[in-house]
Write an enzyme that holds these catalytic residues in place. Structure first.
Site, PDB file in Angstrom:
ATOM      1  N   HIS A   1     -46.812  16.337 -24.007  1.00 24.22           N
ATOM      2  CA  HIS A   1     -47.713  16.650 -22.892  1.00 24.22           C
ATOM      3  C   HIS A   1     -48.043  18.134 -22.966  1.00 24.22           C
ATOM      4  O   HIS A   1     -47.298  18.908 -23.575  1.00 24.22           O
ATOM      5  CB  HIS A   1     -47.096  16.268 -21.538  1.00 24.22           C
ATOM      6  CG  HIS A   1     -45.761  16.906 -21.237  1.00 24.22           C
ATOM      7  ND1 HIS A   1     -45.630  18.221 -20.849  1.00 24.22           N
ATOM      8  CD2 HIS A   1     -44.500  16.415 -21.274  1.00 24.22           C
ATOM      9  CE1 HIS A   1     -44.353  18.494 -20.652  1.00 24.22           C
ATOM     10  NE2 HIS A   1     -43.634  17.416 -20.916  1.00 24.22           N
TER      11      HIS A   1
ATOM     12  N   HIS B   1     -35.701   9.317 -15.632  1.00 23.82           N
ATOM     13  CA  HIS B   1     -35.869  10.360 -14.608  1.00 23.82           C
ATOM     14  C   HIS B   1     -34.591  10.576 -13.801  1.00 23.82           C
ATOM     15  O   HIS B   1     -34.629  10.876 -12.610  1.00 23.82           O
ATOM     16  CB  HIS B   1     -37.050  10.023 -13.685  1.00 23.82           C
ATOM     17  CG  HIS B   1     -38.365  10.179 -14.370  1.00 23.82           C
ATOM     18  ND1 HIS B   1     -39.530   9.629 -13.892  1.00 23.82           N
ATOM     19  CD2 HIS B   1     -38.705  10.828 -15.510  1.00 23.82           C
ATOM     20  CE1 HIS B   1     -40.528   9.916 -14.713  1.00 23.82           C
ATOM     21  NE2 HIS B   1     -40.056  10.647 -15.700  1.00 23.82           N
TER      22      HIS B   1
ATOM     23  N   ASP C   1     -32.280  17.878 -19.899  1.00 25.48           N
ATOM     24  CA  ASP C   1     -33.711  18.186 -19.954  1.00 25.48           C
ATOM     25  C   ASP C   1     -33.956  19.165 -18.814  1.00 25.48           C
ATOM     26  O   ASP C   1     -34.019  18.767 -17.656  1.00 25.48           O
ATOM     27  CB  ASP C   1     -34.517  16.895 -19.784  1.00 25.48           C
ATOM     28  CG  ASP C   1     -36.020  17.122 -19.893  1.00 25.48           C
ATOM     29  OD1 ASP C   1     -36.469  18.293 -19.830  1.00 25.48           O
ATOM     30  OD2 ASP C   1     -36.763  16.120 -20.023  1.00 25.48           O
TER      31      ASP C   1
ATOM     32  N   HIS D   1     -41.688   6.336 -23.751  1.00 24.46           N
ATOM     33  CA  HIS D   1     -42.567   7.408 -23.242  1.00 24.46           C
ATOM     34  C   HIS D   1     -43.358   8.028 -24.381  1.00 24.46           C
ATOM     35  O   HIS D   1     -43.115   7.742 -25.551  1.00 24.46           O
ATOM     36  CB  HIS D   1     -41.763   8.458 -22.466  1.00 24.46           C
ATOM     37  CG  HIS D   1     -40.661   9.135 -23.247  1.00 24.46           C
ATOM     38  ND1 HIS D   1     -40.909  10.132 -24.164  1.00 24.46           N
ATOM     39  CD2 HIS D   1     -39.315   8.958 -23.243  1.00 24.46           C
ATOM     40  CE1 HIS D   1     -39.763  10.555 -24.674  1.00 24.46           C
ATOM     41  NE2 HIS D   1     -38.769   9.843 -24.147  1.00 24.46           N
TER      42      HIS D   1
ATOM     43  N   TYR E   1     -33.414   5.267 -26.398  1.00 29.93           N
ATOM     44  CA  TYR E   1     -32.553   4.924 -25.266  1.00 29.93           C
ATOM     45  C   TYR E   1     -32.104   3.475 -25.457  1.00 29.93           C
ATOM     46  O   TYR E   1     -32.921   2.563 -25.406  1.00 29.93           O
ATOM     47  CB  TYR E   1     -33.338   5.095 -23.954  1.00 29.93           C
ATOM     48  CG  TYR E   1     -34.077   6.425 -23.925  1.00 29.93           C
ATOM     49  CD1 TYR E   1     -33.452   7.591 -23.497  1.00 29.93           C
ATOM     50  CD2 TYR E   1     -35.388   6.517 -24.421  1.00 29.93           C
ATOM     51  CE1 TYR E   1     -34.107   8.813 -23.529  1.00 29.93           C
ATOM     52  CE2 TYR E   1     -36.048   7.737 -24.461  1.00 29.93           C
ATOM     53  CZ  TYR E   1     -35.414   8.878 -24.016  1.00 29.93           C
ATOM     54  OH  TYR E   1     -36.074  10.089 -24.062  1.00 29.93           O
TER      55      TYR E   1
ATOM     56  N   GLU F   1     -41.306  15.651 -28.042  1.00 29.62           N
ATOM     57  CA  GLU F   1     -40.062  15.158 -27.440  1.00 29.62           C
ATOM     58  C   GLU F   1     -39.778  13.687 -27.708  1.00 29.62           C
ATOM     59  O   GLU F   1     -39.806  12.873 -26.802  1.00 29.62           O
ATOM     60  CB  GLU F   1     -40.077  15.422 -25.934  1.00 29.62           C
ATOM     61  CG  GLU F   1     -41.351  14.985 -25.212  1.00 29.62           C
ATOM     62  CD  GLU F   1     -41.260  15.180 -23.704  1.00 29.62           C
ATOM     63  OE1 GLU F   1     -40.244  14.803 -23.128  1.00 29.62           O
ATOM     64  OE2 GLU F   1     -42.223  15.700 -23.117  1.00 29.62           O
TER      65      GLU F   1
ATOM     66  N   GLU G   1     -36.353  17.805 -27.368  1.00 22.55           N
ATOM     67  CA  GLU G   1     -37.661  18.288 -26.917  1.00 22.55           C
ATOM     68  C   GLU G   1     -37.812  19.782 -27.181  1.00 22.55           C
ATOM     69  O   GLU G   1     -36.972  20.576 -26.767  1.00 22.55           O
ATOM     70  CB  GLU G   1     -37.819  18.038 -25.410  1.00 22.55           C
ATOM     71  CG  GLU G   1     -39.101  18.610 -24.822  1.00 22.55           C
ATOM     72  CD  GLU G   1     -39.280  18.241 -23.354  1.00 22.55           C
ATOM     73  OE1 GLU G   1     -38.264  18.035 -22.661  1.00 22.55           O
ATOM     74  OE2 GLU G   1     -40.427  18.181 -22.907  1.00 22.55           O
TER      75      GLU G   1
ATOM     76  N   ASP H   1     -39.792  23.851 -21.163  1.00 20.90           N
ATOM     77  CA  ASP H   1     -39.391  22.447 -21.043  1.00 20.90           C
ATOM     78  C   ASP H   1     -38.602  22.069 -22.300  1.00 20.90           C
ATOM     79  O   ASP H   1     -39.182  21.827 -23.348  1.00 20.90           O
ATOM     80  CB  ASP H   1     -40.663  21.593 -20.900  1.00 20.90           C
ATOM     81  CG  ASP H   1     -40.350  20.136 -20.594  1.00 20.90           C
ATOM     82  OD1 ASP H   1     -39.163  19.781 -20.517  1.00 20.90           O
ATOM     83  OD2 ASP H   1     -41.304  19.362 -20.429  1.00 20.90           O
TER      84      ASP H   1
ATOM     85  N   HIS I   1     -46.315  19.581 -16.579  1.00 24.52           N
ATOM     86  CA  HIS I   1     -47.303  18.675 -17.185  1.00 24.52           C
ATOM     87  C   HIS I   1     -48.638  19.356 -16.933  1.00 24.52           C
ATOM     88  O   HIS I   1     -49.288  19.121 -15.917  1.00 24.52           O
ATOM     89  CB  HIS I   1     -47.243  17.278 -16.550  1.00 24.52           C
ATOM     90  CG  HIS I   1     -45.939  16.584 -16.815  1.00 24.52           C
ATOM     91  ND1 HIS I   1     -45.451  15.570 -16.051  1.00 24.52           N
ATOM     92  CD2 HIS I   1     -45.019  16.770 -17.795  1.00 24.52           C
ATOM     93  CE1 HIS I   1     -44.284  15.157 -16.535  1.00 24.52           C
ATOM     94  NE2 HIS I   1     -44.005  15.882 -17.591  1.00 24.52           N
TER      95      HIS I   1
ATOM     96  N   ASP J   1     -37.441  23.570  10.864  1.00 24.91           N
ATOM     97  CA  ASP J   1     -38.207  24.823  10.743  1.00 24.91           C
ATOM     98  C   ASP J   1     -37.901  25.542   9.431  1.00 24.91           C
ATOM     99  O   ASP J   1     -38.080  26.745   9.306  1.00 24.91           O
ATOM    100  CB  ASP J   1     -37.922  25.743  11.935  1.00 24.91           C
ATOM    101  CG  ASP J   1     -36.445  26.041  12.081  1.00 24.91           C
ATOM    102  OD1 ASP J   1     -35.635  25.462  11.314  1.00 24.91           O
ATOM    103  OD2 ASP J   1     -36.090  26.841  12.958  1.00 24.91           O
TER     104      ASP J   1
ATOM    105  N   ARG K   1     -32.717  12.450 -26.512  1.00 26.28           N
ATOM    106  CA  ARG K   1     -34.056  13.032 -26.555  1.00 26.28           C
ATOM    107  C   ARG K   1     -33.916  14.456 -27.085  1.00 26.28           C
ATOM    108  O   ARG K   1     -32.944  15.148 -26.756  1.00 26.28           O
ATOM    109  CB  ARG K   1     -34.726  13.032 -25.174  1.00 26.28           C
ATOM    110  CG  ARG K   1     -36.126  13.646 -25.197  1.00 26.28           C
ATOM    111  CD  ARG K   1     -36.978  13.291 -23.961  1.00 26.28           C
ATOM    112  NE  ARG K   1     -36.451  13.796 -22.702  1.00 26.28           N
ATOM    113  CZ  ARG K   1     -35.834  13.070 -21.785  1.00 26.28           C
ATOM    114  NH1 ARG K   1     -35.633  11.783 -21.974  1.00 26.28           N
ATOM    115  NH2 ARG K   1     -35.395  13.624 -20.660  1.00 26.28           N
TER     116      ARG K   1
HETATM  117 CA    CA Z   1     -38.832  17.689 -20.432  1.00 24.94          CA
END
Ligand code: CA
Length: 468
Positions: free
Chosen positions: A356, A241, A258, A352, A419, A415, A438, A269, A363, A34, A436
């Protein structure tokens, strides 16, 4: 007229004369038993109303009028769940022409739909809502014998709203800048905690750094994270991810964070990669400098009038040359930069896209390609080349389309990353490094503004910050 009324007018002006738009907010979602997930309104609905309560539906007609269905006042429920605006107060508070209880929507909906032609509804935003619309149309169709016309067409309201949301107004830009400022403070705080802990030989894990970020977001009034934070120490940074987990942050590691807060519905972001102890090693420095160089080239390519893909292409060219220079690719096997670009050899290390859209959704909505020209010919099914089930799409099979041009008011991320997983092709010094960088870019008439740069990005500035 408030900003939301003005947006509803712009939506209204794009409807056909007999059309109506129906925009529901998001439903509440159960987490377990609940207990609900924290409530988040639907972005389209919020864009048009600024209203954050669940169980609400906005109607807009072509005459520029709006009707809101919302939760009725209910003292008993309000004691448990909190204040409700209620239909009596809604017209004054939100500038809608009328408001009704959401409990009466099935009663009023067929009446509002009578003699309309098309219904605009944002496809794919609210599971099951199209069934409600169908039920209202059916209820109305029964009255057809009495001469009442039921709508014949359901159109996707995202076609209109995505284009509106893609161009941010001054009000939105200010909120997004504020969101970026908060996120920048959080990144700085995480960098400092990391260096301090390593210097004091105090064990820390990824989740400690995540906790710093969340603390900073919340204490500056952000209502939520804009997306699940990634805090990845060492080799974990090569998992795109990854989330913040329990891995220890070790002396000598790079840490990739990130993470961005959401403020008044708008996402920030930001990604930064930094040495856990505050000092880059030689190979870390080399790889970081390359990613930063690629980002600079991307920023340079980001301007009104340039295609959306320009920053990505600029990035790929710099990264490909750098991968050759650092020995991660070699000319004997991979050829020169143009061959690497053509054969996508960089994808072993960069898999990648560079950008975006960013806005109410991390996104954000909005097409990345120019609107297709109207088809003059019906495609022939007999001649169509179909893709078999489970066949992986190759670049050649993805239909090429013209990328849309960047315009003033758009906000996108820039970004680039690299890797390097352990492999026979990569010099061992670079193994397990994931980097990375960004930033969030606001395209203006006169250039581009990075609204997330309150957190340092150069090697010198990061080392200086972490030494203090
Ligand atoms: Ca990001």
């Amino acid at each position: 007229m408030n900003i939301y009324q003005e947006r509803r007018q712009r939506l209204s002006s794009q409807l056909g004369p007999m059309d109506v738009a129906i925009i529901p907010t998001a439903p509440t979602r159960t987490r377990n038993r609940d207990s609900d997930h924290p409530y988040r309104f639907d972005s389209y609905f919020y864009y048009l109303t600024g209203f954050v309560e669940p169980d609400a539906v906005l109607w807009v007609n072509a005459a520029g009028e709006s009707v809101l269905f919302c939760q009725p006042k209910d003292l008993e429920r309000e004691i448990w769940d909190g204040y409700r605006l209620g239909p009596d107060e809604a017209p004054q508070a939100l500038g809608v022409e009328r408001a009704h209880s959401i409990l009466d929507i099935n009663h009023y909906a067929p009446q509002y739909l009578a003699n309309t032609e098309s219904i605009w509804f944002p496809f794919g935003t609210h599971e099951g809502f199209d069934q409600k619309i169908n039920a209202w149309i059916s209820a109305l169709a029964i009255k057809a014998r009495a001469g009442v016309r039921a709508p014949q067409v359901i159109k996707n309201a995202c076609l209109i709203l995505d284009e509106m949301r893609l161009i941010k107004d001054a009000h939105e830009i200010q909120i997004m800048k504020d969101a970026c400022s908060i996120s920048a403070k959080a990144h700085i705080r995480a960098m400092q905690l990391s260096a301090q802990s390593i210097r004091a030989k105090k064990p820390i894990a990824e989740y400690h750094l995540e906790a710093e970020m969340l603390h900073e977001f919340r204490r500056h009034g952000s209502e939520s994270v804009a997306y699940t934070s990634i805090v990845a120490a060492g080799a974990n940074a090569c998992v795109l991810h990854y989330r913040a987990d329990k891995a220890p942050v070790k002396d000598g590691d790079l840490v990739l964070i990130d993470a961005g807060c959401e403020l008044q519905g708008y996402a920030s972001d930001i990604t930064r990669t930094f040495p856990a102890n505050g000092r880059f090693t030689g190979p870390q420095r080399d790889l970081y400098a390359l990613v930063l160089l690629a980002q600079e080239a991307s920023v340079e390519a980001t301007r009104a009038g340039a295609p959306f893909t320009a920053p990505h292409e600029a990035c790929l060219r710099v990264l490909s040359q750098g991968l050759l220079d650092l020995g991660l690719l070699n000319t004997k096997e991979h050829g020169h930069v143009d061959d690497i670009l053509e054969n996508r050899h960089y994808s072993a290390y960069y898999m990648h896209r560079t950008s975006h859209w960013l806005g109410l959704d991390v996104h954000d909505c909005g097409s990345y390609v120019q609107a297709a020209l109207p088809q003059s010919q019906t495609p022939s099914w007999k001649q169509m080349s179909l893709q078999a089930p489970n066949s992986p799409a190759t670049a050649a099979q993805i239909p090429s389309s013209t990328p849309r041009k960047l315009e003033a008011g758009m906000v996108l991320t820039i970004e680039p990353g690299l890797y390097v997983r352990p492999s026979a092709h990569a010099p061992e010094a670079f193994w397990n490094l994931g980097i990375r960088i960004e930033d969030d870019a606001w395209v203006r008439e006169d250039g581009v503004e990075l609204i997330s740069r309150e957190v340092p990005v150069s090697i010198e500035a990061i080392e200086q910050l972490m030494a203090s």
